[in-house]
Motif scaffolding. Sequence first.
Motif, PDB file in Angstrom:
ATOM      1  N   ILE A 108       6.109  14.929  -6.292  1.00  0.00           N
ATOM      2  CA  ILE A 108       5.973  13.468  -6.000  1.00  0.00           C
ATOM      3  C   ILE A 108       4.958  13.086  -4.962  1.00  0.00           C
ATOM      4  CG2 ILE A 108       8.578  13.215  -6.494  1.00  0.00           C
ATOM      5  CD1 ILE A 108       9.042  13.109  -3.336  1.00  0.00           C
ATOM      6  N   ASN A 109       4.613  11.958  -4.887  1.00  0.00           N
ATOM      7  CA  ASN A 109       3.717  11.337  -4.004  1.00  0.00           C
ATOM      8  C   ASN A 109       4.488  10.509  -2.914  1.00  0.00           C
ATOM      9  OD1 ASN A 109       1.688  10.342  -2.737  1.00  0.00           O
ATOM     10  ND2 ASN A 109       0.587   9.301  -4.349  1.00  0.00           N
ATOM     11  N   LYS A 110       4.936  11.290  -1.814  1.00  0.00           N
ATOM     12  CA  LYS A 110       5.841  10.598  -0.922  1.00  0.00           C
ATOM     13  C   LYS A 110       5.044   9.392  -0.185  1.00  0.00           C
ATOM     14  CE  LYS A 110       6.833  11.949   3.305  1.00  0.00           C
ATOM     15  NZ  LYS A 110       6.861  10.787   3.901  1.00  0.00           N
ATOM     16  N   PRO A 111       5.728   8.310  -0.238  1.00  0.00           N
ATOM     17  CA  PRO A 111       5.136   7.432   0.699  1.00  0.00           C
ATOM     18  C   PRO A 111       5.324   7.421   2.187  1.00  0.00           C
ATOM     19  CG  PRO A 111       7.221   6.637  -0.182  1.00  0.00           C
ATOM     20  CD  PRO A 111       6.900   7.896  -0.863  1.00  0.00           C
ATOM     21  N   PRO A 112       4.670   6.963   3.091  1.00  0.00           N
ATOM     22  CA  PRO A 112       4.673   6.990   4.382  1.00  0.00           C
ATOM     23  C   PRO A 112       5.896   6.279   5.057  1.00  0.00           C
ATOM     24  CG  PRO A 112       3.113   5.265   3.869  1.00  0.00           C
ATOM     25  CD  PRO A 112       3.268   6.119   2.684  1.00  0.00           C
ATOM     26  N   GLY A 113       6.785   6.656   5.861  1.00  0.00           N
ATOM     27  CA  GLY A 113       7.886   5.863   6.279  1.00  0.00           C
ATOM     28  C   GLY A 113       9.131   6.482   5.843  1.00  0.00           C
ATOM     29  N   LEU A 114       9.001   7.332   4.733  1.00  0.00           N
ATOM     30  CA  LEU A 114      10.052   7.987   4.112  1.00  0.00           C
ATOM     31  C   LEU A 114      10.202   9.488   4.547  1.00  0.00           C
ATOM     32  CD1 LEU A 114      12.732   7.715   2.043  1.00  0.00           C
ATOM     33  CD2 LEU A 114      10.973   8.596   0.312  1.00  0.00           C
ATOM     34  N   ASP A 150       6.005   9.830   8.467  1.00  0.00           N
ATOM     35  CA  ASP A 150       4.874   9.083   8.407  1.00  0.00           C
ATOM     36  C   ASP A 150       3.580   9.578   7.719  1.00  0.00           C
ATOM     37  OD1 ASP A 150       6.120   6.876   9.719  1.00  0.00           O
ATOM     38  OD2 ASP A 150       5.816   7.856  11.561  1.00  0.00           O
ATOM     39  N   THR A 151       3.804  11.033   7.285  1.00  0.00           N
ATOM     40  CA  THR A 151       2.647  11.391   6.408  1.00  0.00           C
ATOM     41  C   THR A 151       3.003  11.307   5.065  1.00  0.00           C
ATOM     42  OG1 THR A 151       2.293  13.162   8.133  1.00  0.00           O
ATOM     43  CG2 THR A 151       1.449  13.590   6.101  1.00  0.00           C
ATOM     44  N   SER A 152       2.038  10.946   4.292  1.00  0.00           N
ATOM     45  CA  SER A 152       2.360  10.563   2.890  1.00  0.00           C
ATOM     46  C   SER A 152       1.638  11.737   2.200  1.00  0.00           C
ATOM     47  CB  SER A 152       1.578   9.411   2.407  1.00  0.00           C
ATOM     48  OG  SER A 152      -0.011   9.275   2.870  1.00  0.00           O
ATOM     49  N   GLY A 153       1.968  11.749   0.663  1.00  0.00           N
ATOM     50  CA  GLY A 153       1.107  12.737  -0.178  1.00  0.00           C
ATOM     51  C   GLY A 153       2.154  13.455  -0.936  1.00  0.00           C
ATOM     52  N   ALA A 302      -2.497  13.540  -5.154  1.00  0.00           N
ATOM     53  CA  ALA A 302      -1.752  12.548  -4.821  1.00  0.00           C
ATOM     54  C   ALA A 302      -2.640  11.246  -4.351  1.00  0.00           C
ATOM     55  CB  ALA A 302      -0.930  12.788  -3.768  1.00  0.00           C
ATOM     56  N   ASP A 303      -2.645  10.222  -5.113  1.00  0.00           N
ATOM     57  CA  ASP A 303      -3.236   8.825  -4.600  1.00  0.00           C
ATOM     58  C   ASP A 303      -2.882   8.420  -3.244  1.00  0.00           C
ATOM     59  OD1 ASP A 303      -4.637   8.793  -6.999  1.00  0.00           O
ATOM     60  OD2 ASP A 303      -3.316   7.418  -7.942  1.00  0.00           O
ATOM     61  N   LEU A 304      -3.944   7.741  -2.507  1.00  0.00           N
ATOM     62  CA  LEU A 304      -3.825   7.640  -1.076  1.00  0.00           C
ATOM     63  C   LEU A 304      -2.785   6.202  -1.081  1.00  0.00           C
ATOM     64  CD1 LEU A 304      -7.345   7.270   0.140  1.00  0.00           C
ATOM     65  CD2 LEU A 304      -5.499   8.664   0.921  1.00  0.00           C
ATOM     66  N   PRO A 305      -1.998   5.977  -0.178  1.00  0.00           N
ATOM     67  CA  PRO A 305      -1.139   4.938   0.166  1.00  0.00           C
ATOM     68  C   PRO A 305      -2.035   3.595   0.282  1.00  0.00           C
ATOM     69  CG  PRO A 305      -1.144   6.241   1.967  1.00  0.00           C
ATOM     70  CD  PRO A 305      -1.813   6.945   0.996  1.00  0.00           C
ATOM     71  N   THR A 306      -1.556   2.404  -0.036  1.00  0.00           N
ATOM     72  CA  THR A 306      -2.212   1.011   0.068  1.00  0.00           C
ATOM     73  C   THR A 306      -3.095   1.192   1.511  1.00  0.00           C
ATOM     74  OG1 THR A 306      -0.644   0.159  -1.328  1.00  0.00           O
ATOM     75  CG2 THR A 306      -1.913  -1.333  -0.189  1.00  0.00           C
ATOM     76  N   HIS A 307      -2.276   1.278   2.692  1.00  0.00           N
ATOM     77  CA  HIS A 307      -2.944   1.162   3.910  1.00  0.00           C
ATOM     78  C   HIS A 307      -4.150   2.008   3.879  1.00  0.00           C
ATOM     79  CE1 HIS A 307      -0.482   4.490   5.147  1.00  0.00           C
ATOM     80  NE2 HIS A 307      -1.388   4.701   6.365  1.00  0.00           N
ATOM     81  N   PHE A 308      -3.871   3.355   3.705  1.00  0.00           N
ATOM     82  CA  PHE A 308      -4.941   4.373   3.945  1.00  0.00           C
ATOM     83  C   PHE A 308      -6.329   4.006   2.929  1.00  0.00           C
ATOM     84  CE2 PHE A 308      -5.365   9.075   5.169  1.00  0.00           C
ATOM     85  CZ  PHE A 308      -6.765   9.000   5.230  1.00  0.00           C
TER      86      PHE A 308
END
Length: 367
Positions: A108-114, A150-153, A302-308
């Motif tokens: 999965i591409n985990k979003p930041p904050g989860l 707070d790390t995504s990916g 894994a694509d970057l989250p929007t803010h990054f």
Amino acid sequence: MNKDVRQFVVAADDDGIRLDRWFKRHLADINFNLVSRWARTGQIRVDGARATPGDRLTVGQTIRVPPDEPVKATVAAKPKSTRPPLSDEQTEYMREMVIHQDAQAIVINKPPGLATQGGTGTMEHVDGMLDALQFECENRPKLVHRLDKDTSGALLLARTSRAAAYFSKHFSGRTAKKVYWALVVGVPEIEDGIIDLPLAKQPGTGGEKMHVDQKEGQAARTRYRVIDHAASRTAWVELQPFTGRTHQLRVHMAAIGHPIVGDGKYGLQEAFLTGGISRKMHLHARRLRIDHPDGGKIDILADLPTHFAESMDTLGFELAEGDRIAMDDGPPPMSREMLKSKARAHAKGVRKERRGERRGRGEAKKK
């Protein structure tokens, strides 16, 4: 044969596990002491031969299990708490994260904050919503590694017990390769280097914060490479952890004077940039490559989250440049300790050669 004797065939999912672990997985009501006693008295057999609790099983073998012994009546134990059913929104939320799926694994591409797992005050987390990713399997997938809240990916999940054991072995053996992207404050003077600083829990923080501790810390090594930079303001770096310490990448970058953008915990106020750059953490697990239990490899981006992604665009960085150098299989630069070790080995070899030459000259004189 006693009609109450039970026989089980070892399934592919149990290939290679210990006999006592097989009991814990499939006959959890039979405790270890009883398994040990049955083994000592020859009542447990594998393919007709006596077995011990530590024996490894092979797919297709037949396990003979004696009749279960009656249990004395006791006060009924409280039933285990069950997870509340997921809402349709939670199920959809989790399934939208899936970027790879096969019979053994999900990425999965985990979003930041989860958060990956629950904790004090953390009600929603990946582990609590894995039922959404069970799909056609009998069991929910299992976590085999972690990402900070707070790390995504890219986050790997095992769909079977066999896959979980296989992936865990590769993570602990450091054969899995993980590439992170980060924006850091300033530009490291050395563009391609190794950070070799031991880490330990910082006293007085309840284990919530790590710090460099040369005396009591556990070994921690990180490779970093500068991909690009925006003047002297910030750099886009690739990070590869060679060990898996808590908050390792964050502490290491802060320790060399270049905290990750948005990481107020370790970079304090210095970690936040102006000019439209988000205050969220800019640390992302971009790529994961690991051997697959059925052969081949999982190799996923894994694509970057929007803010990054928006920060990258604001700073004028091109994503293709990062992927071009990612996962370079060449040897990393050596740390100071590694260079010293290599120099000592070379000097030892030279001394050995010289001793051999002296012995040769001495023998020649005798003749």
